[in-house]
Design a protein around this motif. Structure first.
Motif, short mmCIF file in Angstrom:
data_model
loop_
_atom_site.label_atom_id
_atom_site.label_comp_id
_atom_site.label_asym_id
_atom_site.label_seq_id
_atom_site.Cartn_x
_atom_site.Cartn_y
_atom_site.Cartn_z
N ALA A 178 0.83 -1.21 0.00
CA ALA A 178 0.00 0.00 0.00
C ALA A 178 0.87 1.26 0.00
CB ALA A 178 -0.93 -0.02 1.21
N GLN A 179 1.93 1.25 0.81
CA GLN A 179 2.82 2.40 0.85
C GLN A 179 3.53 2.60 -0.49
OE1 GLN A 179 5.43 1.83 4.18
NE2 GLN A 179 3.83 2.12 5.71
N THR A 180 3.91 1.48 -1.14
CA THR A 180 4.55 1.58 -2.45
C THR A 180 3.61 2.20 -3.47
OG1 THR A 180 5.91 -0.37 -1.95
CG2 THR A 180 5.72 0.28 -4.25
N GLU A 181 2.33 1.75 -3.46
CA GLU A 181 1.35 2.33 -4.38
C GLU A 181 1.13 3.82 -4.09
OE1 GLU A 181 -2.08 -0.08 -3.87
OE2 GLU A 181 -1.28 -1.78 -5.03
N GLN A 182 1.08 4.18 -2.80
CA GLN A 182 0.91 5.57 -2.44
C GLN A 182 2.10 6.41 -2.91
OE1 GLN A 182 0.35 6.20 1.73
NE2 GLN A 182 -0.14 8.36 1.53
N MET A 183 3.31 5.89 -2.71
CA MET A 183 4.50 6.60 -3.18
C MET A 183 4.49 6.74 -4.69
SD MET A 183 6.30 7.57 -0.63
CE MET A 183 7.83 7.95 -1.48
N SER A 184 3.99 5.71 -5.40
CA SER A 184 3.92 5.79 -6.86
C SER A 184 2.94 6.89 -7.28
CB SER A 184 3.48 4.44 -7.42
OG SER A 184 3.36 4.50 -8.83
N ARG A 185 1.80 6.98 -6.58
CA ARG A 185 0.85 8.05 -6.91
C ARG A 185 1.45 9.43 -6.62
NH1 ARG A 185 -2.80 4.36 -4.46
NH2 ARG A 185 -2.68 5.50 -2.50
N ILE A 186 2.18 9.55 -5.52
CA ILE A 186 2.80 10.83 -5.18
C ILE A 186 3.82 11.22 -6.25
CG2 ILE A 186 4.32 11.98 -3.52
CD1 ILE A 186 2.94 10.36 -1.32
N VAL A 187 4.61 10.25 -6.71
CA VAL A 187 5.60 10.53 -7.75
C VAL A 187 4.92 10.98 -9.03
CG1 VAL A 187 7.34 9.47 -9.24
CG2 VAL A 187 7.35 8.99 -6.80
N ASN A 188 3.80 10.32 -9.38
CA ASN A 188 3.07 10.73 -10.58
C ASN A 188 2.53 12.15 -10.44
OD1 ASN A 188 3.52 8.25 -11.81
ND2 ASN A 188 1.65 7.35 -10.98
N GLU A 189 1.99 12.47 -9.25
CA GLU A 189 1.48 13.82 -9.03
C GLU A 189 2.60 14.86 -9.10
OE1 GLU A 189 -0.54 13.71 -5.33
OE2 GLU A 189 -2.22 12.49 -6.07
N LEU A 190 3.77 14.51 -8.54
CA LEU A 190 4.91 15.42 -8.61
C LEU A 190 5.35 15.64 -10.05
CD1 LEU A 190 7.07 14.25 -5.56
CD2 LEU A 190 5.77 16.37 -5.76
N ASP A 191 5.32 14.58 -10.86
CA ASP A 191 5.66 14.72 -12.27
C ASP A 191 4.68 15.66 -12.97
OD1 ASP A 191 7.83 13.06 -11.98
OD2 ASP A 191 6.75 11.26 -12.62
N SER A 192 3.39 15.50 -12.65
CA SER A 192 2.37 16.37 -13.27
C SER A 192 2.58 17.83 -12.85
CB SER A 192 0.97 15.90 -12.86
OG SER A 192 0.73 14.57 -13.29
N ILE A 193 2.87 18.04 -11.55
CA ILE A 193 3.12 19.40 -11.07
C ILE A 193 4.35 20.01 -11.75
CG2 ILE A 193 3.76 20.74 -9.03
CD1 ILE A 193 2.07 18.78 -7.38
N HIS A 194 5.42 19.21 -11.86
CA HIS A 194 6.63 19.68 -12.52
C HIS A 194 6.34 20.06 -13.98
CE1 HIS A 194 10.89 20.06 -13.43
NE2 HIS A 194 10.73 19.23 -14.45
#
Length: 264
Positions: A178-194
């Protein structure tokens, strides 16, 4: 041995499996005697305990087969089979006693309670380990059953610990997933923000360039208008100034038109 010629295939097969286990136990305890590492000794002792449990089950199967075939076998065969069973029980009890001795020794090593001068450990071992040669067959059976019951309880407790460990491991794996999936979503959101920030930066630069261009054009137009206004003002103030006539962009004064008959 001729009396055992009528023994069933099932009994022979069970006897062969028991002999194989006894050989494995003998080799295992020889290895255990040579080991110095307590952790390796503990793991090997657990393996040997499992083999003893399997041997106990096979001896019970052997006894059940004897009782089922008792009516079909001659008395001598039944007597020899019972003697063989008692011999198996006696040998298994000896390995159970060895297991308890090694288990006590490992426990003493863990808690660091060696007493080299008092001899208390020897007394404890004598109280808990009875020599198989001094026991009757019934005592051997009863003692072996008690020891194997104790072994079964230890194995069941070990199984419970293993099950609890597996459950904890499964829960931990689920939490990590679950934490890995959450980290993956956070990384995707950071990529979108960037990406959004990069696009916004490019848009700001374009707007800045456009504003700068517009300012230059406005400044140029302002200068042109100021120049024209200045020329008009000078023209009005000094209409006879020749320098003003020569200014580029201003046309020469119109010539007076004369009629043809005036020339004549």
């Amino acid at each position: 041995m001729d009396s055992l010629s009528s023994v069933s295939v099932a009994l022979s097969d069970i006897e062969g499996q028991i002999k194989d286990i006894f050989r494995a136990l003998s080799n295992g305890y020889q290895k255990l005697e040579k080991m110095k590492d307590s952790n390796r000794q503990s793991r090997l002792l657990e393996e040997l305990t499992g083999k003893m449990k399997e041997c106990k089950r096979l001896i019970k199967d052997f006894d059940r087969e004897i009782k089922e075939e008792e009516s079909r076998n001659p008395p001598d065969t039944n007597r020899l089979l019972n003697e063989k069973k008692q011999s198996m029980i006696k040998e298994l009890n000896s390995y159970v006693a060895l297991r308890k001795t090694y288990a006590n020794s490992l426990e003493n090593k863990r808690v660091d309670l060696f007493d080299a001068g008092g001899g208390g450990g020897d007394v404890f071992a004598k109280e808990n380990v009875q020599l198989a040669s001094s026991m009757t067959n019934q005592q051997l059976v009863d003692s072996g059953n008690r020891m194997m019951d104790d072994t079964d309880q230890v194995i069941e407790r070990s199984k419970k610990v293993v099950e609890d460990t597996i459950n904890v491991g499964a829960d931990t794996a689920a939490a990590l997933k679950a934490q890995t999936e959450q980290m993956s979503r956070i990384v995707n959101e950071l990529d979108s923000i960037h990406f959004s920030i990069k696009k916004a930066s490019q848009l700001v630069k374009e707007i800045g360039r456009q504003v700068a261009t517009d300012r230059c054009i406005l400044a140029l137009l302002f200068l042109i208008v100021c120049g024209v206004i200045a020329i008009i003002i000078v023209k009005l103030v000094h209409p006879g100034n020749k320098d003003i006539r020569d200014i580029p962009g201003l046309g020469p004064p119109a010539l007076a038109r004369k009629l043809l008959w005036d020339l004549n």
